[in-house]
Design a protein around this motif. Structure first.
Motif, PDB file in Angstrom:
ATOM      1  N   ARG A   7      21.405 -10.325  -5.478  1.00  0.00           N
ATOM      2  CA  ARG A   7      20.317 -11.309  -5.404  1.00  0.00           C
ATOM      3  C   ARG A   7      19.790 -11.631  -6.803  1.00  0.00           C
ATOM      4  O   ARG A   7      19.409 -12.763  -7.078  1.00  0.00           O
ATOM      5  N   ALA A   8      19.789 -10.639  -7.688  1.00  0.00           N
ATOM      6  CA  ALA A   8      19.365 -10.870  -9.069  1.00  0.00           C
ATOM      7  C   ALA A   8      20.353 -11.798  -9.771  1.00  0.00           C
ATOM      8  O   ALA A   8      19.943 -12.653 -10.571  1.00  0.00           O
ATOM      9  N   ARG A   9      21.634 -11.656  -9.465  1.00  0.00           N
ATOM     10  CA  ARG A   9      22.633 -12.552 -10.050  1.00  0.00           C
ATOM     11  C   ARG A   9      22.410 -13.999  -9.589  1.00  0.00           C
ATOM     12  O   ARG A   9      22.625 -14.941 -10.350  1.00  0.00           O
ATOM     13  N   ALA A  10      21.990 -14.169  -8.348  1.00  0.00           N
ATOM     14  CA  ALA A  10      21.681 -15.509  -7.851  1.00  0.00           C
ATOM     15  C   ALA A  10      20.496 -16.099  -8.634  1.00  0.00           C
ATOM     16  O   ALA A  10      20.501 -17.287  -8.974  1.00  0.00           O
ATOM     17  N   ASN A  11      19.504 -15.267  -8.915  1.00  0.00           N
ATOM     18  CA  ASN A  11      18.370 -15.727  -9.732  1.00  0.00           C
ATOM     19  C   ASN A  11      18.835 -16.097 -11.144  1.00  0.00           C
ATOM     20  O   ASN A  11      18.381 -17.090 -11.706  1.00  0.00           O
ATOM     21  N   LEU A  12      19.736 -15.290 -11.697  1.00  0.00           N
ATOM     22  CA  LEU A  12      20.259 -15.569 -13.037  1.00  0.00           C
ATOM     23  C   LEU A  12      20.986 -16.917 -13.054  1.00  0.00           C
ATOM     24  O   LEU A  12      20.804 -17.708 -13.985  1.00  0.00           O
ATOM     25  N   ALA A  13      21.772 -17.189 -12.036  1.00  0.00           N
ATOM     26  CA  ALA A  13      22.480 -18.474 -11.963  1.00  0.00           C
ATOM     27  C   ALA A  13      21.483 -19.634 -11.904  1.00  0.00           C
ATOM     28  O   ALA A  13      21.681 -20.666 -12.557  1.00  0.00           O
ATOM     29  N   ARG A  14      20.424 -19.451 -11.155  1.00  0.00           N
ATOM     30  CA  ARG A  14      19.408 -20.504 -11.049  1.00  0.00           C
ATOM     31  C   ARG A  14      18.666 -20.687 -12.381  1.00  0.00           C
ATOM     32  O   ARG A  14      18.390 -21.816 -12.784  1.00  0.00           O
ATOM     33  N   VAL A  15      18.355 -19.583 -13.062  1.00  0.00           N
ATOM     34  CA  VAL A  15      17.679 -19.669 -14.368  1.00  0.00           C
ATOM     35  C   VAL A  15      18.572 -20.401 -15.356  1.00  0.00           C
ATOM     36  O   VAL A  15      18.113 -21.286 -16.081  1.00  0.00           O
ATOM     37  N   ARG A  16      19.852 -20.062 -15.370  1.00  0.00           N
ATOM     38  CA  ARG A  16      20.779 -20.730 -16.297  1.00  0.00           C
ATOM     39  C   ARG A  16      20.899 -22.215 -15.974  1.00  0.00           C
ATOM     40  O   ARG A  16      20.987 -23.047 -16.875  1.00  0.00           O
ATOM     41  N   ALA A  17      20.885 -22.560 -14.694  1.00  0.00           N
ATOM     42  CA  ALA A  17      20.965 -23.975 -14.309  1.00  0.00           C
ATOM     43  C   ALA A  17      19.715 -24.733 -14.747  1.00  0.00           C
ATOM     44  O   ALA A  17      19.808 -25.887 -15.177  1.00  0.00           O
ATOM     45  N   LEU A  18      18.561 -24.091 -14.657  1.00  0.00           N
ATOM     46  CA  LEU A  18      17.314 -24.747 -15.058  1.00  0.00           C
ATOM     47  C   LEU A  18      17.198 -24.872 -16.573  1.00  0.00           C
ATOM     48  O   LEU A  18      16.663 -25.865 -17.077  1.00  0.00           O
ATOM     49  N   CYS A  19      17.686 -23.869 -17.296  1.00  0.00           N
ATOM     50  CA  CYS A  19      17.578 -23.894 -18.760  1.00  0.00           C
ATOM     51  C   CYS A  19      18.557 -24.876 -19.396  1.00  0.00           C
ATOM     52  O   CYS A  19      18.262 -25.441 -20.442  1.00  0.00           O
ATOM     53  N   LYS A  20      19.732 -25.049 -18.808  1.00  0.00           N
ATOM     54  CA  LYS A  20      20.798 -25.919 -19.307  1.00  0.00           C
ATOM     55  C   LYS A  20      21.450 -25.374 -20.580  1.00  0.00           C
ATOM     56  O   LYS A  20      22.595 -25.635 -20.842  1.00  0.00           O
TER      57      LYS A  20
END
Length: 178
Positions: free
Chosen positions: A120-133
């Motif tokens: 679940r933390a990896r899913a959050n990391l993917a979302r953070v990376r998508a938001l940061c660009k």
């Protein structure tokens, strides 16, 4: 004659809706007293006074429940007290106010790792990376926490029940014993 009742209803509806909106504060205007309590809570957290920090931050939320940073700070207090479940819930509340807050997402991911929920933390990391660009500090920090893995206590807590040894002196019975 048929148009006037419809026009009257529409004008009354418009009047009722617009008067309700005029009395509300904008979402970005947090009560100054809540901000002062947030600052007090963050100072107590930095000093390691978790009870005082918790009290000040909860008071900040009582004054203004839209104070997203107070939820994030409460999550940090919970993590410092080894309460990752509570921390995850606090970060969830912050994300309910602003779903694209990369700091809240990264902090929630760290709490998930602390609890042992690495996927679940990896899913959050993917979302953070998508938001940061691009590579941003919250993404780098969360990636490092995920790479480090959960603490040993979290690994034991998520182990299957069959791997656990019964306590000394506990009675165990099997079908063959009966």
């Amino acid at each position: 004659m048929r148009v006037s009742p419809v026009a009257l209803v529409l004008s009354l509806t418009l009047l009722a809706v617009s008067s309700g909106v005029n009395g509300q504060k904008a979402d970005d205007q947090i009560n100054p007293r809540s901000l002062a309590l947030l600052s007090e809570g963050q100072s107590a957290l930095a000093a390691g006074k978790y009870e005082a920090a918790n009290d000040a931050l909860e008071s900040a939320l009582a004054v203004d429940p839209r104070n997203r940073n107070a939820f994030i700070a409460l999550g940090k207090v919970a993590q410092a007290q080894q309460l990752p479940g509570k921390a995850i819930r606090m970060y969830f509340e912050a994300l309910a106010l602003e779903p694209n807050d990369v700091n809240a997402l990264a902090a929630q991911g760290e709490a998930m790792v602390q609890k042992g929920a690495v996927e679940r933390a990896r899913a959050n990391l993917a979302r953070v990376r998508a938001l940061c660009k691009t590579e941003c500090a919250p993404a780098v920090q969360l990636a490092a926490v995920i790479a480090k893995g959960p603490p040993p206590a979290a690994v034991v807590a998520t182990a299957p029940a069959s791997d656990k040894v019964p306590p000394k002196g506990a009675e165990t019975s099997t079908v063959a014993d009966k």
